[in-house]
Design a protein around this motif. Structure first.
Motif, mmCIF file in Angstrom:
data_model
loop_
_atom_site.group_PDB
_atom_site.id
_atom_site.type_symbol
_atom_site.label_atom_id
_atom_site.label_comp_id
_atom_site.label_asym_id
_atom_site.label_seq_id
_atom_site.Cartn_x
_atom_site.Cartn_y
_atom_site.Cartn_z
ATOM 1 N N ALA A 154 0.596 -1.237 -0.154
ATOM 2 C CA ALA A 154 0.604 0.159 -0.121
ATOM 3 C C ALA A 154 0.764 0.799 -0.281
ATOM 4 C CB ALA A 154 -0.892 0.024 1.448
ATOM 5 N N LEU A 155 1.599 1.251 0.600
ATOM 6 C CA LEU A 155 3.401 2.706 0.933
ATOM 7 C C LEU A 155 3.182 2.620 -0.680
ATOM 8 C CD1 LEU A 155 3.612 4.302 2.333
ATOM 9 C CD2 LEU A 155 5.729 2.791 3.652
ATOM 10 N N HIS A 156 3.570 1.523 -1.059
ATOM 11 C CA HIS A 156 4.801 1.628 -2.251
ATOM 12 C C HIS A 156 3.649 2.064 -3.667
ATOM 13 C CE1 HIS A 156 8.248 -0.355 -2.149
ATOM 14 N NE2 HIS A 156 8.145 -0.265 -1.733
ATOM 15 N N LYS A 157 2.268 1.724 -3.459
ATOM 16 C CA LYS A 157 1.458 2.491 -4.137
ATOM 17 C C LYS A 157 1.023 3.820 -4.119
ATOM 18 C CE LYS A 157 -3.558 1.179 -5.653
ATOM 19 N NZ LYS A 157 -4.947 -0.381 -5.887
ATOM 20 N N GLU A 158 0.682 4.037 -2.918
ATOM 21 C CA GLU A 158 0.532 5.869 -2.857
ATOM 22 C C GLU A 158 1.430 6.362 -3.220
ATOM 23 O OE1 GLU A 158 -0.285 5.301 1.440
ATOM 24 O OE2 GLU A 158 -2.354 5.323 1.193
ATOM 25 N N LEU A 159 2.857 5.989 -2.490
ATOM 26 C CA LEU A 159 3.716 6.952 -3.192
ATOM 27 C C LEU A 159 4.296 6.778 -4.528
ATOM 28 C CD1 LEU A 159 6.122 6.027 -0.159
ATOM 29 C CD2 LEU A 159 4.868 8.616 -0.303
ATOM 30 N N GLY A 160 3.841 5.860 -4.782
ATOM 31 C CA GLY A 160 4.004 5.829 -7.160
ATOM 32 C C GLY A 160 5.192 5.204 -6.783
ATOM 33 N N VAL A 161 5.907 4.650 -6.548
ATOM 34 C CA VAL A 161 6.945 3.484 -5.901
ATOM 35 C C VAL A 161 6.658 2.003 -7.110
ATOM 36 C CG1 VAL A 161 9.482 2.423 -5.303
ATOM 37 C CG2 VAL A 161 8.412 5.458 -5.482
ATOM 38 N N PRO A 162 6.981 1.481 -8.112
ATOM 39 C CA PRO A 162 6.753 0.028 -8.268
ATOM 40 C C PRO A 162 7.041 -0.759 -7.277
ATOM 41 C CG PRO A 162 8.096 1.739 -9.991
ATOM 42 C CD PRO A 162 8.093 1.903 -8.809
ATOM 43 N N GLU A 163 6.344 -1.724 -7.036
ATOM 44 C CA GLU A 163 6.682 -2.891 -6.323
ATOM 45 C C GLU A 163 8.037 -3.654 -6.482
ATOM 46 O OE1 GLU A 163 3.766 -5.343 -4.009
ATOM 47 O OE2 GLU A 163 2.468 -3.805 -4.338
ATOM 48 N N GLY A 164 9.093 -4.074 -5.640
ATOM 49 C CA GLY A 164 10.053 -4.550 -5.855
ATOM 50 C C GLY A 164 10.896 -3.618 -5.963
ATOM 51 N N LYS A 165 10.980 -2.411 -6.180
ATOM 52 C CA LYS A 165 11.959 -0.899 -5.709
ATOM 53 C C LYS A 165 11.856 -0.344 -4.681
ATOM 54 C CE LYS A 165 12.367 -0.434 -10.670
ATOM 55 N NZ LYS A 165 14.165 -0.238 -11.146
ATOM 56 N N LYS A 166 13.532 0.081 -3.816
ATOM 57 C CA LYS A 166 13.351 1.095 -2.989
ATOM 58 C C LYS A 166 12.447 2.079 -2.594
ATOM 59 C CE LYS A 166 17.206 -1.757 -0.486
ATOM 60 N NZ LYS A 166 18.422 -1.616 -0.411
ATOM 61 N N ILE A 167 12.046 2.264 -1.720
ATOM 62 C CA ILE A 167 11.726 3.606 -1.966
ATOM 63 C C ILE A 167 12.350 4.639 -1.258
ATOM 64 C CG2 ILE A 167 9.649 5.107 -0.469
ATOM 65 C CD1 ILE A 167 7.677 2.446 0.338
#
Length: 64
Positions: free
Chosen positions: A21-34
């Motif tokens: 959910a955090l990845h989605k909210e921040l627009g960072v693809p899953e599997g990539k580091k925030i």
């Protein structure tokens, strides 16, 4: 099930209810580091986004 995990010391699994959910909210693809800057900015926000970001910062610190 959430409470059973927390009782046995697996509080991290119990705390994460919506993986990704955090990845989605921040627009960072899953599997990539925030990025740390983006995470720090989100941690200052209120609501769910801020809560998730602060938990992520806490968990990042446990990895060391």
């Amino acid at each position: 099930m959430k409470d059973a995990k927390a009782k046995h010391g697996k509080w991290i699994q119990a705390a994460i209810q919506h993986p990704g959910a955090l990845h989605k909210e921040l627009g960072v693809p899953e599997g990539k580091k925030i990025p740390a800057k983006k995470l720090a900015k989100a941690a200052k926000a209120g609501g769910k986004l801020g809560k998730r970001a602060r938990l992520a910062e806490t968990l990042r610190g446990l990895k060391k």
